[in-house]
Design a protein around this motif. Structure first.
Motif, PDB file in Angstrom:
ATOM      1  N   UNK A   1       5.129  16.321  26.108  1.00  0.00           N
ATOM      2  CA  UNK A   1       6.429  16.484  26.776  1.00  0.00           C
ATOM      3  C   UNK A   1       6.555  17.897  27.345  1.00  0.00           C
ATOM      4  N   UNK A   2       6.115  18.884  26.592  1.00  0.00           N
ATOM      5  CA  UNK A   2       6.177  20.255  27.095  1.00  0.00           C
ATOM      6  C   UNK A   2       5.329  20.406  28.356  1.00  0.00           C
ATOM      7  N   UNK A   3       4.123  19.863  28.330  1.00  0.00           N
ATOM      8  CA  UNK A   3       3.232  19.956  29.495  1.00  0.00           C
ATOM      9  C   UNK A   3       3.822  19.259  30.709  1.00  0.00           C
ATOM     10  N   UNK A   4       4.385  18.089  30.486  1.00  0.00           N
ATOM     11  CA  UNK A   4       4.979  17.351  31.609  1.00  0.00           C
ATOM     12  C   UNK A   4       6.253  18.018  32.112  1.00  0.00           C
ATOM     13  N   UNK A   5       6.948  18.712  31.224  1.00  0.00           N
ATOM     14  CA  UNK A   5       8.120  19.485  31.664  1.00  0.00           C
ATOM     15  C   UNK A   5       7.663  20.604  32.602  1.00  0.00           C
ATOM     16  N   UNK A   6       6.585  21.289  32.245  1.00  0.00           N
ATOM     17  CA  UNK A   6       6.028  22.313  33.144  1.00  0.00           C
ATOM     18  C   UNK A   6       5.665  21.710  34.491  1.00  0.00           C
ATOM     19  N   UNK A   7       4.989  20.558  34.446  1.00  0.00           N
ATOM     20  CA  UNK A   7       4.587  19.891  35.681  1.00  0.00           C
ATOM     21  C   UNK A   7       5.801  19.560  36.548  1.00  0.00           C
ATOM     22  N   UNK A   8       6.788  18.916  35.938  1.00  0.00           N
ATOM     23  CA  UNK A   8       7.953  18.476  36.719  1.00  0.00           C
ATOM     24  C   UNK A   8       8.752  19.652  37.275  1.00  0.00           C
ATOM     25  N   UNK A   9       8.927  20.701  36.477  1.00  0.00           N
ATOM     26  CA  UNK A   9       9.764  21.815  36.921  1.00  0.00           C
ATOM     27  C   UNK A   9       9.009  22.838  37.763  1.00  0.00           C
ATOM     28  N   UNK A  10       7.801  23.187  37.342  1.00  0.00           N
ATOM     29  CA  UNK A  10       7.080  24.262  38.028  1.00  0.00           C
ATOM     30  C   UNK A  10       6.243  23.778  39.211  1.00  0.00           C
ATOM     31  N   UNK A  11       5.716  22.551  39.121  1.00  0.00           N
ATOM     32  CA  UNK A  11       4.881  22.037  40.214  1.00  0.00           C
ATOM     33  C   UNK A  11       5.716  21.202  41.174  1.00  0.00           C
ATOM     34  N   UNK A  12       6.532  20.304  40.635  1.00  0.00           N
ATOM     35  CA  UNK A  12       7.320  19.393  41.474  1.00  0.00           C
ATOM     36  C   UNK A  12       8.677  19.978  41.852  1.00  0.00           C
ATOM     37  N   UNK A  13       9.116  21.034  41.195  1.00  0.00           N
ATOM     38  CA  UNK A  13      10.378  21.673  41.553  1.00  0.00           C
ATOM     39  C   UNK A  13      11.619  20.956  41.045  1.00  0.00           C
ATOM     40  N   UNK A  14      11.495  20.134  40.023  1.00  0.00           N
ATOM     41  CA  UNK A  14      12.652  19.427  39.470  1.00  0.00           C
ATOM     42  C   UNK A  14      13.552  20.407  38.722  1.00  0.00           C
ATOM     43  N   UNK A  15      14.822  20.109  38.706  1.00  0.00           N
ATOM     44  CA  UNK A  15      15.745  20.864  37.877  1.00  0.00           C
ATOM     45  C   UNK A  15      15.534  20.431  36.426  1.00  0.00           C
ATOM     46  N   UNK A  16      16.023  21.208  35.460  1.00  0.00           N
ATOM     47  CA  UNK A  16      15.913  20.774  34.065  1.00  0.00           C
ATOM     48  C   UNK A  16      16.541  19.394  33.828  1.00  0.00           C
ATOM     49  N   UNK A  17      17.659  19.111  34.487  1.00  0.00           N
ATOM     50  CA  UNK A  17      18.309  17.811  34.329  1.00  0.00           C
ATOM     51  C   UNK A  17      17.426  16.698  34.893  1.00  0.00           C
ATOM     52  N   UNK A  18      16.863  16.901  36.058  1.00  0.00           N
ATOM     53  CA  UNK A  18      15.989  15.878  36.654  1.00  0.00           C
ATOM     54  C   UNK A  18      14.750  15.640  35.780  1.00  0.00           C
ATOM     55  N   UNK A  19      14.174  16.711  35.276  1.00  0.00           N
ATOM     56  CA  UNK A  19      13.002  16.569  34.404  1.00  0.00           C
ATOM     57  C   UNK A  19      13.385  15.813  33.135  1.00  0.00           C
ATOM     58  N   UNK A  20      14.515  16.151  32.575  1.00  0.00           N
ATOM     59  CA  UNK A  20      14.980  15.459  31.368  1.00  0.00           C
ATOM     60  C   UNK A  20      15.220  13.980  31.606  1.00  0.00           C
ATOM     61  N   UNK A  21      15.795  13.658  32.753  1.00  0.00           N
ATOM     62  CA  UNK A  21      16.041  12.245  33.072  1.00  0.00           C
ATOM     63  C   UNK A  21      14.733  11.477  33.250  1.00  0.00           C
ATOM     64  N   UNK A  22      13.688  12.145  33.746  1.00  0.00           N
ATOM     65  CA  UNK A  22      12.388  11.482  33.898  1.00  0.00           C
ATOM     66  C   UNK A  22      11.834  11.045  32.543  1.00  0.00           C
ATOM     67  N   UNK A  23      12.226  11.733  31.483  1.00  0.00           N
ATOM     68  CA  UNK A  23      11.750  11.380  30.145  1.00  0.00           C
ATOM     69  C   UNK A  23      12.529  10.225  29.520  1.00  0.00           C
ATOM     70  N   UNK A  24      13.544   9.720  30.211  1.00  0.00           N
ATOM     71  CA  UNK A  24      14.266   8.551  29.706  1.00  0.00           C
ATOM     72  C   UNK A  24      13.332   7.350  29.605  1.00  0.00           C
ATOM     73  N   UNK A  25      12.359   7.279  30.498  1.00  0.00           N
ATOM     74  CA  UNK A  25      11.383   6.190  30.472  1.00  0.00           C
ATOM     75  C   UNK A  25      10.524   6.296  29.206  1.00  0.00           C
ATOM     76  N   UNK A  26      10.127   7.502  28.847  1.00  0.00           N
ATOM     77  CA  UNK A  26       9.381   7.719  27.611  1.00  0.00           C
ATOM     78  C   UNK A  26      10.223   7.269  26.417  1.00  0.00           C
ATOM     79  N   UNK A  27      11.494   7.623  26.421  1.00  0.00           N
ATOM     80  CA  UNK A  27      12.387   7.197  25.344  1.00  0.00           C
ATOM     81  C   UNK A  27      12.493   5.686  25.241  1.00  0.00           C
ATOM     82  N   UNK A  28      12.586   5.019  26.393  1.00  0.00           N
ATOM     83  CA  UNK A  28      12.641   3.554  26.389  1.00  0.00           C
ATOM     84  C   UNK A  28      11.346   2.973  25.830  1.00  0.00           C
ATOM     85  N   UNK A  29      10.227   3.586  26.160  1.00  0.00           N
ATOM     86  CA  UNK A  29       8.943   3.138  25.627  1.00  0.00           C
ATOM     87  C   UNK A  29       8.872   3.284  24.111  1.00  0.00           C
ATOM     88  N   UNK A  30       9.398   4.384  23.590  1.00  0.00           N
ATOM     89  CA  UNK A  30       9.362   4.571  22.142  1.00  0.00           C
ATOM     90  C   UNK A  30      10.257   3.558  21.431  1.00  0.00           C
TER      91      UNK A  30
END
Length: 181
Positions: A2-31
């Motif tokens: 999750x930390x690595x993907x947060x770096x990817x989403x925010x630093x490479x893709x330019x997502x805001x913290x909120x957008x990056x957090x929302x992308x992890x909702x899919x991970x939560x649904x999977x769990x």
């Protein structure tokens, strides 16, 4: 991861913290789904095979993440991979807990559960700094090289899943003999 993907989403893709957090909702649904299906998987495969299958599935779902790029199409890959990885991770966790506590006398259930839970917490505590160190060593600390550092650490993460599956498959006994309470 999750930390690595947060770096990817925010630093490479330019997502805001909120957008990056929302992308992890899919991970939560999977769990959540993984927690629901884990008992059936364990019932069908047994604890050892469920753990091995879950680790292999988690490794397979992580492999595409090791090839993430900066194009927008990678978001779909990330979402699918984290969903599948979330399902697999929960199958492993539930399988681990069931295997760690099966066949023990009632008086030892609490101790076994505590030790198993503690080992998970140690793994979580070590996982982030180890993966961060790998990402940094591979270039994530250098401007413009974050993507390479993150993808290198994700590749190592996948390899660890596969290696752990092999070790569990070879070392863990198939069935534990029941102990009278």
């Amino acid at each position: 991861m999750v930390f690595l993907l947060t770096l990817y989403l925010q630093e490479v893709r330019g997502y805001t913290p909120l957008q990056a957090g929302l992308a992890f909702a899919v991970l939560g649904a999977g769990t959540v789904l993984g927690g629901v299906i884990a008992p059936r998987v364990i019932g069908h495969l047994g604890g050892k095979r469920a753990i091995v299958a879950g680790l292999v599935a988690q490794g397979v779902s992580t492999v595409p993440l090791a090839f993430l790029g900066d194009a927008s199409g990678w978001l779909v890959v990330l979402l699918v991979a984290t969903f599948v990885g979330g399902v697999a991770n929960l199958v492993v966790i539930v399988g681990f807990m069931v295997t760690a506590t099966s066949g023990l006398p009632d008086a030892e259930q609490g101790l076994a559960t505590g030790l198993a839970t503690m080992s998970q917490q140690v793994g979580i505590t070590l996982g982030t700094p180890v993966m961060s160190a790998i990402a940094t060593a591979a270039g994530a600390a250098t401007a413009g090289h974050i993507l390479h550092g993150v993808t290198t650490a994700l590749a190592v993460n996948a390899a660890i899943c596969f290696a752990t599956a092999v070790v569990i498959g070879l070392v863990l006994p198939r069935h534990r003999k029941a102990v009278a309470a």
